[in-house]
Write a protein that holds these residues in place. Sequence first.
Motif, mmCIF file in Angstrom:
data_model
loop_
_atom_site.group_PDB
_atom_site.id
_atom_site.type_symbol
_atom_site.label_atom_id
_atom_site.label_comp_id
_atom_site.label_asym_id
_atom_site.label_seq_id
_atom_site.Cartn_x
_atom_site.Cartn_y
_atom_site.Cartn_z
ATOM 1 N N LEU A 75 0.821 -1.205 0.000
ATOM 2 C CA LEU A 75 0.000 0.000 0.000
ATOM 3 C C LEU A 75 0.858 1.260 0.000
ATOM 4 C CD1 LEU A 75 -2.755 -1.124 2.530
ATOM 5 C CD2 LEU A 75 -2.977 -0.902 0.041
ATOM 6 N N ASP A 76 1.964 1.219 0.728
ATOM 7 C CA ASP A 76 2.889 2.355 0.741
ATOM 8 C C ASP A 76 3.514 2.541 -0.643
ATOM 9 O OD1 ASP A 76 4.373 4.506 2.025
ATOM 10 O OD2 ASP A 76 6.114 3.180 1.854
ATOM 11 N N TYR A 77 3.882 1.429 -1.275
ATOM 12 C CA TYR A 77 4.450 1.518 -2.621
ATOM 13 C C TYR A 77 3.427 2.084 -3.605
ATOM 14 C CZ TYR A 77 8.206 -1.443 -0.786
ATOM 15 O OH TYR A 77 9.249 -1.955 -0.050
ATOM 16 N N GLU A 78 2.179 1.655 -3.478
ATOM 17 C CA GLU A 78 1.132 2.185 -4.361
ATOM 18 C C GLU A 78 0.957 3.687 -4.158
ATOM 19 O OE1 GLU A 78 -2.360 -0.209 -3.671
ATOM 20 O OE2 GLU A 78 -1.565 -1.887 -4.858
ATOM 21 N N ARG A 79 1.016 4.141 -2.886
ATOM 22 C CA ARG A 79 0.906 5.577 -2.606
ATOM 23 C C ARG A 79 2.067 6.349 -3.231
ATOM 24 N NH1 ARG A 79 -1.436 3.808 2.186
ATOM 25 N NH2 ARG A 79 0.548 3.531 3.247
ATOM 26 N N GLN A 80 3.279 5.808 -3.088
ATOM 27 C CA GLN A 80 4.444 6.485 -3.665
ATOM 28 C C GLN A 80 4.322 6.598 -5.182
ATOM 29 O OE1 GLN A 80 8.380 5.163 -2.227
ATOM 30 N NE2 GLN A 80 7.272 4.078 -0.608
ATOM 31 N N LEU A 81 3.926 5.520 -5.817
ATOM 32 C CA LEU A 81 3.786 5.527 -7.268
ATOM 33 C C LEU A 81 2.669 6.472 -7.719
ATOM 34 C CD1 LEU A 81 4.303 1.721 -7.866
ATOM 35 C CD2 LEU A 81 5.814 3.550 -8.693
ATOM 36 N N THR A 82 1.586 6.512 -6.981
ATOM 37 C CA THR A 82 0.480 7.409 -7.313
ATOM 38 C C THR A 82 0.916 8.868 -7.197
ATOM 39 O OG1 THR A 82 -1.162 5.777 -6.651
ATOM 40 C CG2 THR A 82 -1.890 8.079 -6.692
ATOM 41 N N GLN A 83 1.760 9.175 -6.217
ATOM 42 C CA GLN A 83 2.283 10.540 -6.101
ATOM 43 C C GLN A 83 3.171 10.890 -7.294
ATOM 44 O OE1 GLN A 83 4.193 10.542 -2.256
ATOM 45 N NE2 GLN A 83 2.283 10.958 -1.170
ATOM 46 N N MET A 84 3.925 9.920 -7.776
ATOM 47 C CA MET A 84 4.812 10.160 -8.917
ATOM 48 C C MET A 84 4.052 10.257 -10.231
ATOM 49 S SD MET A 84 8.144 7.747 -8.328
ATOM 50 C CE MET A 84 7.822 6.592 -7.017
ATOM 51 N N LEU A 85 3.058 9.381 -10.410
ATOM 52 C CA LEU A 85 2.333 9.302 -11.682
ATOM 53 C C LEU A 85 0.852 9.016 -11.390
ATOM 54 C CD1 LEU A 85 2.973 9.481 -14.750
ATOM 55 C CD2 LEU A 85 3.170 7.000 -14.751
ATOM 56 N N PRO A 86 0.109 10.066 -11.015
ATOM 57 C CA PRO A 86 -1.279 9.862 -10.578
ATOM 58 C C PRO A 86 -2.232 9.400 -11.663
ATOM 59 C CG PRO A 86 -0.705 12.208 -10.576
ATOM 60 C CD PRO A 86 0.550 11.450 -10.893
ATOM 61 N N GLU A 87 -1.864 9.545 -12.932
ATOM 62 C CA GLU A 87 -2.785 9.108 -13.993
ATOM 63 C C GLU A 87 -2.855 7.595 -14.133
ATOM 64 O OE1 GLU A 87 0.853 10.825 -16.311
ATOM 65 O OE2 GLU A 87 -0.171 11.225 -14.432
ATOM 66 N N CYS A 88 -1.994 6.885 -13.436
ATOM 67 C CA CYS A 88 -2.026 5.417 -13.463
ATOM 68 C C CYS A 88 -2.678 4.883 -12.198
ATOM 69 C CB CYS A 88 -0.610 4.848 -13.576
ATOM 70 S SG CYS A 88 0.157 5.120 -15.176
ATOM 71 N N LYS A 89 -3.442 3.814 -12.368
ATOM 72 C CA LYS A 89 -3.979 3.076 -11.221
ATOM 73 C C LYS A 89 -2.986 1.950 -10.940
ATOM 74 C CE LYS A 89 -7.776 0.445 -9.438
ATOM 75 N NZ LYS A 89 -8.400 -0.800 -9.780
ATOM 76 N N TRP A 90 -2.247 2.093 -9.885
ATOM 77 C CA TRP A 90 -1.167 1.172 -9.562
ATOM 78 C C TRP A 90 -1.677 0.008 -8.741
ATOM 79 C CZ3 TRP A 90 3.445 2.019 -11.812
ATOM 80 C CH2 TRP A 90 3.697 3.291 -12.306
ATOM 81 N N GLN A 91 -1.194 -1.182 -9.054
ATOM 82 C CA GLN A 91 -1.478 -2.361 -8.242
ATOM 83 C C GLN A 91 -0.141 -3.059 -8.005
ATOM 84 O OE1 GLN A 91 -3.696 -5.853 -9.758
ATOM 85 N NE2 GLN A 91 -4.999 -5.502 -7.979
ATOM 86 N N VAL A 92 0.336 -2.988 -6.775
ATOM 87 C CA VAL A 92 1.645 -3.526 -6.413
ATOM 88 C C VAL A 92 1.439 -4.779 -5.569
ATOM 89 C CG1 VAL A 92 3.831 -3.032 -5.243
ATOM 90 C CG2 VAL A 92 2.602 -1.187 -6.422
ATOM 91 N N ARG A 93 2.188 -5.859 -5.896
ATOM 92 C CA ARG A 93 2.071 -7.094 -5.128
ATOM 93 C C ARG A 93 3.427 -7.764 -4.971
ATOM 94 N NH1 ARG A 93 -1.969 -4.846 -4.390
ATOM 95 N NH2 ARG A 93 -4.105 -5.583 -4.594
ATOM 96 N N ASN A 94 3.721 -8.143 -3.731
ATOM 97 C CA ASN A 94 4.924 -8.914 -3.421
ATOM 98 C C ASN A 94 4.617 -10.378 -3.737
ATOM 99 O OD1 ASN A 94 7.169 -10.185 -2.409
ATOM 100 N ND2 ASN A 94 7.019 -9.289 -0.353
ATOM 101 N N GLN A 95 5.246 -10.904 -4.758
ATOM 102 C CA GLN A 95 4.985 -12.268 -5.194
ATOM 103 C C GLN A 95 5.464 -13.308 -4.174
ATOM 104 O OE1 GLN A 95 3.073 -12.795 -8.292
ATOM 105 N NE2 GLN A 95 2.797 -10.732 -7.477
ATOM 106 N N ALA A 96 6.294 -12.898 -3.234
ATOM 107 C CA ALA A 96 6.729 -13.814 -2.176
ATOM 108 C C ALA A 96 5.580 -14.179 -1.243
ATOM 109 C CB ALA A 96 7.876 -13.197 -1.379
ATOM 110 N N LEU A 97 4.498 -13.392 -1.287
ATOM 111 C CA LEU A 97 3.338 -13.649 -0.435
ATOM 112 C C LEU A 97 2.142 -14.216 -1.188
ATOM 113 C CD1 LEU A 97 3.417 -10.296 1.590
ATOM 114 C CD2 LEU A 97 4.395 -12.513 2.253
#
Length: 181
Positions: A75-97
């Motif tokens: 969720l923190d990574y998604e927030r960071q990415l949204t701040q950098m490029l808000p026109e994208c809907k980011w979905q970040v997932r750790n594949q280790a989980l």
Amino acid sequence: MRTNELIAKWLNQDETRVKALQCARQLDLPQCYLAAGFVRNLVWDHLHGYSEATPLNDVDVVYFDPDEDDPKQYLDYERQLTQMLPECKWQVRNQALMHLRNGDSPYRGTLDAMSYWPEKETSVGVRLNRQGEYDLIAAFGFDSLFALQLTPNPKRPCSLFAERVSSKNWLEHWPKLRVKR
């Protein structure tokens, strides 16, 4: 032109994808790739001769960090990415989980996790490396993607594949696609 060179050429023609790759690179996550529709749709659009990129529902960022102790870190990574490029809907997932959610044995890395995704052609990813070049991965190679096929992954139920083909409307949007069973 080789597959990697062709995809790199197409990526460079898409300003939003280039920016998204640059943003993900800034996070410096282990085994991190922009995957699924990010690459798949790009290839299908070009092979269909579309002059405009199909809008992405989301930008899938996958990485592999077995030492990450906060299951909500994404969720923190998604927030960071949204701040950098808000026109994208980011979905970040750790594949280790993700094996926990999917009922699989633990994955050994991002590419191994991708080898469990429902369609072979979706199991592709790209990242911008430190040298500013694109690194591409594909759990099943790129041949079927470039052959405009939709192929079920034998590791997943055929019913899941059929449901996704129907719900995603891929065959309507990209009419040259052929389902391979």
